[in-house]
Every structure is written in C-alpha cells, then in structure tokens.
Scaffold this motif. Structure first.
Motif, PDB file in Angstrom:
ATOM      1  N   ALA A  67       0.826  -1.210   0.000  1.00 15.58           N
ATOM      2  CA  ALA A  67       0.000   0.000   0.000  1.00 15.58           C
ATOM      3  C   ALA A  67       0.866   1.269   0.000  1.00 15.58           C
ATOM      4  CB  ALA A  67      -0.933  -0.007   1.211  1.00 15.58           C
ATOM      5  N   GLY A  68       2.070   1.163   0.573  1.00 13.35           N
ATOM      6  CA  GLY A  68       2.966   2.318   0.617  1.00 13.35           C
ATOM      7  C   GLY A  68       3.325   2.794  -0.779  1.00 13.35           C
ATOM      8  N   ILE A  69       3.695   1.848  -1.614  1.00 11.62           N
ATOM      9  CA  ILE A  69       4.098   2.186  -2.987  1.00 11.62           C
ATOM     10  C   ILE A  69       2.889   2.677  -3.788  1.00 11.62           C
ATOM     11  CG2 ILE A  69       4.841   1.104  -5.150  1.00 11.62           C
ATOM     12  CD1 ILE A  69       7.125   1.931  -3.212  1.00 11.62           C
ATOM     13  N   MET A  70       1.713   2.146  -3.463  1.00 10.27           N
ATOM     14  CA  MET A  70       0.509   2.613  -4.169  1.00 10.27           C
ATOM     15  C   MET A  70       0.236   4.075  -3.850  1.00 10.27           C
ATOM     16  SD  MET A  70      -1.831  -0.561  -4.646  1.00 10.27           S
ATOM     17  CE  MET A  70      -1.028  -2.036  -5.218  1.00 10.27           C
ATOM     18  N   ALA A  71       0.466   4.459  -2.597  1.00  9.89           N
ATOM     19  CA  ALA A  71       0.314   5.870  -2.230  1.00  9.89           C
ATOM     20  C   ALA A  71       1.377   6.704  -2.941  1.00  9.89           C
ATOM     21  CB  ALA A  71       0.419   6.034  -0.719  1.00  9.89           C
ATOM     22  N   GLN A  72       2.597   6.176  -2.967  1.00  7.96           N
ATOM     23  CA  GLN A  72       3.715   6.852  -3.649  1.00  7.96           C
ATOM     24  C   GLN A  72       3.358   7.139  -5.114  1.00  7.96           C
ATOM     25  OE1 GLN A  72       6.595   7.810  -2.394  1.00  7.96           O
ATOM     26  NE2 GLN A  72       8.223   7.644  -3.916  1.00  7.96           N
ATOM     27  N   ASP A  73       2.773   6.173  -5.774  1.00  8.14           N
ATOM     28  CA  ASP A  73       2.381   6.316  -7.180  1.00  8.14           C
ATOM     29  C   ASP A  73       1.264   7.354  -7.303  1.00  8.14           C
ATOM     30  OD1 ASP A  73       2.198   5.777  -9.910  1.00  8.14           O
ATOM     31  OD2 ASP A  73       0.666   4.241  -9.594  1.00  8.14           O
ATOM     32  N   TYR A  74       0.289   7.253  -6.409  1.00 11.41           N
ATOM     33  CA  TYR A  74      -0.857   8.172  -6.428  1.00 11.41           C
ATOM     34  C   TYR A  74      -0.386   9.617  -6.262  1.00 11.41           C
ATOM     35  CZ  TYR A  74      -5.541   9.932  -5.190  1.00 11.41           C
ATOM     36  OH  TYR A  74      -6.726  10.607  -5.155  1.00 11.41           O
ATOM     37  N   LEU A  75       0.664   9.803  -5.434  1.00  5.20           N
ATOM     38  CA  LEU A  75       1.164  11.150  -5.162  1.00  5.20           C
ATOM     39  C   LEU A  75       2.089  11.657  -6.274  1.00  5.20           C
ATOM     40  CD1 LEU A  75       1.963  10.643  -1.368  1.00  5.20           C
ATOM     41  CD2 LEU A  75       0.030  11.907  -2.331  1.00  5.20           C
ATOM     42  N   GLY A  76       2.312  10.839  -7.286  1.00  7.25           N
ATOM     43  CA  GLY A  76       3.167  11.242  -8.400  1.00  7.25           C
ATOM     44  C   GLY A  76       4.634  11.266  -8.035  1.00  7.25           C
ATOM     45  N   LEU A  77       5.024  10.476  -7.043  1.00  6.94           N
ATOM     46  CA  LEU A  77       6.411  10.504  -6.577  1.00  6.94           C
ATOM     47  C   LEU A  77       7.306   9.441  -7.206  1.00  6.94           C
ATOM     48  CD1 LEU A  77       5.896  11.281  -2.785  1.00  6.94           C
ATOM     49  CD2 LEU A  77       6.814  12.797  -4.530  1.00  6.94           C
ATOM     50  N   CYS A  78       6.736   8.495  -7.949  1.00  7.10           N
ATOM     51  CA  CYS A  78       7.571   7.493  -8.617  1.00  7.10           C
ATOM     52  C   CYS A  78       8.384   8.200  -9.685  1.00  7.10           C
ATOM     53  CB  CYS A  78       6.698   6.405  -9.256  1.00  7.10           C
ATOM     54  SG  CYS A  78       5.823   5.433  -8.037  1.00  7.10           S
ATOM     55  N   PRO A  79       9.638   7.904  -9.916  1.00  8.48           N
ATOM     56  CA  PRO A  79      10.408   6.763  -9.397  1.00  8.48           C
ATOM     57  C   PRO A  79      11.295   7.088  -8.200  1.00  8.48           C
ATOM     58  CG  PRO A  79      11.610   7.782 -11.174  1.00  8.48           C
ATOM     59  CD  PRO A  79      10.421   8.665 -10.903  1.00  8.48           C
ATOM     60  N   LYS A  80      10.958   8.125  -7.417  1.00  6.69           N
ATOM     61  CA  LYS A  80      11.807   8.465  -6.268  1.00  6.69           C
ATOM     62  C   LYS A  80      11.776   7.340  -5.235  1.00  6.69           C
ATOM     63  CE  LYS A  80      10.566  13.274  -6.995  1.00  6.69           C
ATOM     64  NZ  LYS A  80      11.611  14.293  -7.020  1.00  6.69           N
ATOM     65  N   PRO A  81      12.861   7.213  -4.454  1.00 12.80           N
ATOM     66  CA  PRO A  81      12.915   6.106  -3.491  1.00 12.80           C
ATOM     67  C   PRO A  81      11.844   6.201  -2.402  1.00 12.80           C
ATOM     68  CG  PRO A  81      14.741   7.627  -3.159  1.00 12.80           C
ATOM     69  CD  PRO A  81      14.072   8.039  -4.430  1.00 12.80           C
ATOM     70  N   SER A  82      11.321   5.045  -2.011  1.00 12.69           N
ATOM     71  CA  SER A  82      10.332   4.992  -0.939  1.00 12.69           C
ATOM     72  C   SER A  82      10.328   3.589  -0.371  1.00 12.69           C
ATOM     73  CB  SER A  82       8.942   5.315  -1.476  1.00 12.69           C
ATOM     74  OG  SER A  82       7.980   5.220  -0.440  1.00 12.69           O
ATOM     75  N   HIS A  83      10.068   3.447   0.899  1.00 15.49           N
ATOM     76  CA  HIS A  83       9.860   2.127   1.469  1.00 15.49           C
ATOM     77  C   HIS A  83       8.912   2.232   2.633  1.00 15.49           C
ATOM     78  CE1 HIS A  83      13.057   3.666   4.063  1.00 15.49           C
ATOM     79  NE2 HIS A  83      12.733   2.755   4.958  1.00 15.49           N
ATOM     80  N   ARG A  84       8.349   1.090   3.016  1.00 11.77           N
ATOM     81  CA  ARG A  84       7.375   1.069   4.090  1.00 11.77           C
ATOM     82  C   ARG A  84       8.035   0.553   5.364  1.00 11.77           C
ATOM     83  NH1 ARG A  84       3.492  -3.878   5.333  1.00 11.77           N
ATOM     84  NH2 ARG A  84       2.443  -3.052   7.159  1.00 11.77           N
ATOM     85  N   VAL A  85       7.686   1.154   6.502  1.00 14.49           N
ATOM     86  CA  VAL A  85       8.162   0.633   7.779  1.00 14.49           C
ATOM     87  C   VAL A  85       6.967   0.279   8.648  1.00 14.49           C
ATOM     88  CG1 VAL A  85      10.349   1.866   7.785  1.00 14.49           C
ATOM     89  CG2 VAL A  85       8.346   2.945   8.770  1.00 14.49           C
ATOM     90  N   GLU A  86       7.206  -0.618   9.604  1.00 13.65           N
ATOM     91  CA  GLU A  86       6.125  -1.077  10.475  1.00 13.65           C
ATOM     92  C   GLU A  86       6.714  -1.416  11.824  1.00 13.65           C
ATOM     93  OE1 GLU A  86       3.918  -3.543  12.766  1.00 13.65           O
ATOM     94  OE2 GLU A  86       5.429  -4.578  11.583  1.00 13.65           O
ATOM     95  N   GLY A  87       6.048  -1.037  12.878  1.00 11.42           N
ATOM     96  CA  GLY A  87       6.519  -1.369  14.219  1.00 11.42           C
ATOM     97  C   GLY A  87       5.378  -1.310  15.222  1.00 11.42           C
TER      98      GLY A  87
END
Lengths: 388, 111
Positions: A67-87
């Motif tokens: 879902a993180g990358i889907m938000a990244q795409d929606y925001l027009g930020l691809c191909p900039k680096p992104s990753h999801r974290v969870e804790g």
C-alpha cells in the motif's frame, strides 16, 4: 550525522470511517496540507523532494499489500525512493525516524514521511483482533486478551501499588476530549464530564470506552530536510530534530527502569534538555493509562504520581506541561500508521504557532513518545525551535 | 493430561517462558522442559468485555499470576471474587473455541 530540521506537517481528517476516499486519497489530504504550509505548489514540491517513507501497521485492514508504494504512485512521486516501515503502535514514529536517517546521513536533502491506516473496513471486534495479533500468537493471544485487557491489567496493578484511581484516569480522558474539541481534525470532539467517562460502557475493567483510543481512518505527513534547505525554504521558522531515538525491550513493572524511561534519558541527553524544559509532550495514550504512565516514565512527574498529576490539571492546556494537546490517541484518533507522524505534526504546528485555539504560549520544545506493544518498540523524538 | 511447558536452563536454572532457544539470563542453550504448575499469587487481573465475536461469554476474567517459582504467567482466572495477592493454583482448561476446535491453556483457581 548532520543536523535535521522539521519543516512542516499535515494531517487528514481523522474519523471513524472515510468511505468517501481510498487510502491513497486520504494520504494526499495530509500530504497537500504539509506542502501548502511551506508555500509551495504540488508540482514544485514534487520536483524538489528526494524521496519518501511510508508507514502503515497492518496489511489486514486494507487487504492491500504494498500500500505504501501505491500511495507513492498516487502522489506522483515514482520513481523516487520509498519504502514502508512497520513497528506496531510505533509505526508512525519509525516512519519519521527513517526519514530523519535519510537526511542525517546525507542520503537526501528533503524527505516526506507519511503514515496512514484505514481501519474502518472491518468491524471493531475484528479490528481489535488484528491489533491483538501483535501480541504473541502462541502464548498470549489464545488466552483471549485484546490490548485493552493487557492495559487494564497494568492499571489494576498501578492502582494497588500507588493508589491511582479510576477517577484520575477519567480526568485524563476528559482533558484529551476537551483538547480534541479544539482540534478540527480530531475524530472524537466530545465534551465529557468525569461521570460521563466513568459511566460509559466497560471495555476492560476499569477502562471504559472514552478511556480507550477508537478505531478509525486517517493519515499524517511530515516534511523534514537539511539545514541549508530549511534556512532557504522557511527562514522565519527553524526547528531542529534535536533527538530521535529508538529502543526495543520487554517491560515488566512500573517501578523498574523501563525501555521508555531509559530512552527518555537518552533523548534528553542528546537534545541537551530535561523534562522541565518541555513546552509540550505528545504521548501514546492508546488508553488513558498509557498517558498516565508515560508522563511518569518520561520524567514529567515522579513514578507513581501520574494520576494525581493529571487530576491536579498539570497536563491540561495552560498547565505545567500540556500533554496531548492534539487530543491524543483517545480523542484525536489512532489510525495506527499515522499516529506517530501525527504526534510530530502537532508539535510542528505548536512550534510554528499555528495550532489555533489550542496554541501553547511561546512553545519552544516538544517531546513525542510513540510505542508499540508495551515498550517493545519505543521511539522518542524531540523538536526544538531555534531562538530568533 | 496436557500441560503448558516452560524451558528451564540447565546451566543457570532460569525458567524461560515462553520457551526460547537462548536463555534470557545466561545465554545458555540447553534446557529441560518443565510444566507450568503449582501455586502462586494474583499479581493483577481484569474483566475484558470487548471480546471477539465467537466468545459465548459476557466477559473474560484475565490474570497475571506470579508462581512461587517466580515465573509470571497469563491465563483465565476462575474466581467469583477476585483479589490482588490471593493465592491461586494452575489448571489446564479450554481458553478459546474456534468452531469445533478447542484451544487449551492456563487457568487459575483459588488455592
């Protein structure tokens, strides 16, 4: 490591459910807010930002992996680096820290941390069960405890050891709901009396519903950057991330030194301040007891005194050290992946002097304490405004 | 009869529960199985009302008990008038039903 600066932050409306939008569009609400606060338009910011960090707690809620990358795409930020974290509960705090690392290491100059959760797609008991999967599924979970139950057992012990009362915890809840009343983005903007809170339906004795954070949808975003960028983009407001510390652990009892208290010492040392210097603190009140216990652990009041400290009004807006002026998890809401980021957003607004009716006079230093489990994953972040 | 097992470190004697491959005290790697049983006192308890939909009970009485061995364990408290510090002993019973499947776990009754 170079210094890191907090530029701006934004949140979406937190609410019980957001059937009007997909999670990507809810993230964009928070994202747009954060961008507009530094006076940039969407295309300009898109060309400037070096990358992002996304956070959400559970894949189960949205039934959507990546879902993180889907938000990244929606925001027009691809191909900039992104990753999801969870804790767990600390998911949002971790998200902010990952962005902080990217700037501190020189890997990026401008980074946006966004966290979100859409919990409304399942019924409340199912949501509780998803969250309970964060306890040990071989040992704790089968016995039937949801997180409210684990919290409640800590409360009962605290009452016995220190004479903490249900009424004192109700005060925490009342105070947080009043704060949320002045926060237009909060989920539960209700005026309660101590009696209202005490007489509400029981979740896990002695915790009633208004003492527990609700299930809900929402997103938060924070923009952080290098010193050069901060001074260029927004010279009128400069705030450094004075500390951003993470620890893991398994906590036992309040009287022992805990992961929370050890980490607080470390964060204060890094920032060169003490608890007495705080203008405000945003802490993890997944239940009212979370706040009560956190105020003790991070040194705002002595161990065992959290209840009496809250009852005396020291943590209210205008009190000695206002705690959870946003309304906290109990009232602002607790869309898990957004929560830790939202802490930092509230502190940013307060330091910028833009918190409206809940503005703290001359706010300079804010402490955010976000944790998952019960101190299994703790993150302490200090934002400090530069004196003019 | 079934039981819930902990792991006792053969080098330092620390009882590890839940079981783990490396002792939390001395980092030892050899253990002997030890059933969790006997008496202890109620450290804390609660009644959980917000339960999963498949429970057929209004609330669940959960407790953490400190056994005389020092080990702290979570389970169901079967006591009509619970009190912190009360002496209890462990039993094994059904702690959850999922469809036809019964999950066994720790329960505590007054000693």
């Amino acid at each position: 490591m170079r210094p890191v600066y907090a530029l701006s932050g934004g949140v979406s409306k937190f609410s019980k459910a957001r059937p009007d939008k997909t999670f990507q569009a809810v993230v964009k609400e928070a994202y747009d807010y954060a961008i507009s606060d530094i006076g940039l338009d969407f295309p300009t910011f898109t060309s400037i930002v070096d990358g992002s960090v996304a956070s959400y707690f559970s894949d189960h809620f949205s039934r959507q992996l990546m879902a993180g990358i889907m938000a990244q795409d929606y925001l027009g930020l691809c191909p900039k680096p992104s990753h999801r974290v969870e804790g767990g509960g600390a998911t949002g705090g971790l998200c902010f820290q990952e962005a902080w690392k990217a700037i501190a290491s020189g890997h990026m100059d401008v980074c946006i941390a966004y966290g979100f959760e859409t919990m409304s797609h399942v019924e409340t008991w199912k949501g509780n069960e998803f969250i309970a999967l964060a306890s040990d599924v071989s040992w704790d979970y089968p016995v039937g405890g949801f997180y409210s139950g684990y919290y409640a057992m800590m409360v009962t012990r605290h009452m016995k050891e220190y004479g903490t009362t249900v009424e004192q915890m109700a005060h925490v809840s009342v105070k947080n709901h009043i704060n949320a009343y002045y926060n237009p983005y909060a989920q539960k903007r209700n005026r309660y009396s101590v009696d209202d809170v005490r007489n509400a339906p029981m979740v896990a004795w002695p915790l009633t519903r208004p003492m527990c954070s609700p299930i809900g949808d929402g997103a938060a975003a924070a923009i952080i950057c290098s010193e050069d960028f901060a001074r260029k983009a927004q010279p009128q407001y400069i705030a450094e991330v004075a500390a951003c510390c993470l620890a893991s652990g398994e906590d036992r009892e309040a009287e022992e030194e805990t992961t929370l208290s050890k980490l607080a010492k470390k964060a204060y040392e890094k920032a060169g301040i003490g608890p007495e210097d705080l203008s405000l603190a945003e802490v993890h009140d997944a239940t009212a007891f979370g706040e009560l216990s956190s105020t003790e652990q991070i040194g705002i009041c002595p161990i065992g005194e959290g209840g009496r400290f809250a009852e005396a009004g020291h943590t209210t807006l205008g009190g000695k050290i206002p705690v959870n002026v946003s309304g906290g998890l109990e009232s602002q809401g607790h869309p898990v992946g957004a929560t830790g980021v939202a802490h930092l957003v509230e502190i940013t607004w307060q330091l910028r002097g833009e918190a409206g009716a809940r503005q703290i006079d001359r706010a300079k230093v804010g402490y955010a304490c976000n944790f998952g489990g019960f101190g299994n994953n703790v993150i302490a972040t200090v934002l400090q405004k530069e004196a003019k | 009869m079934s039981s819930v097992m902990a792991a006792k470190c053969t080098s330092c004697g620390t009882v590890n529960y839940p079981r783990r491959p490396i002792c939390s005290n001395c980092r030892g790697r050899s253990f002997e199985s030890m059933p969790i049983e006997g008496e202890g006192k109620v450290l804390t308890y609660t009644d959980v009302y917000a339960l999963a939909i498949d429970y057929e009970t209004r609330y669940l009485r959960l407790a953490i008990v400190e056994l005389d061995s020092g080990l702290r364990v979570t389970g169901h408290l079967l006591d009509e008038t619970p009190e912190l510090g009360r002496r209890v002993k462990t039993t094994i019973g059904v702690v959850r039903k999922q469809g036809e499947q019964e999950i066994l776990g720790l329960q505590f009754v007054p000693a």
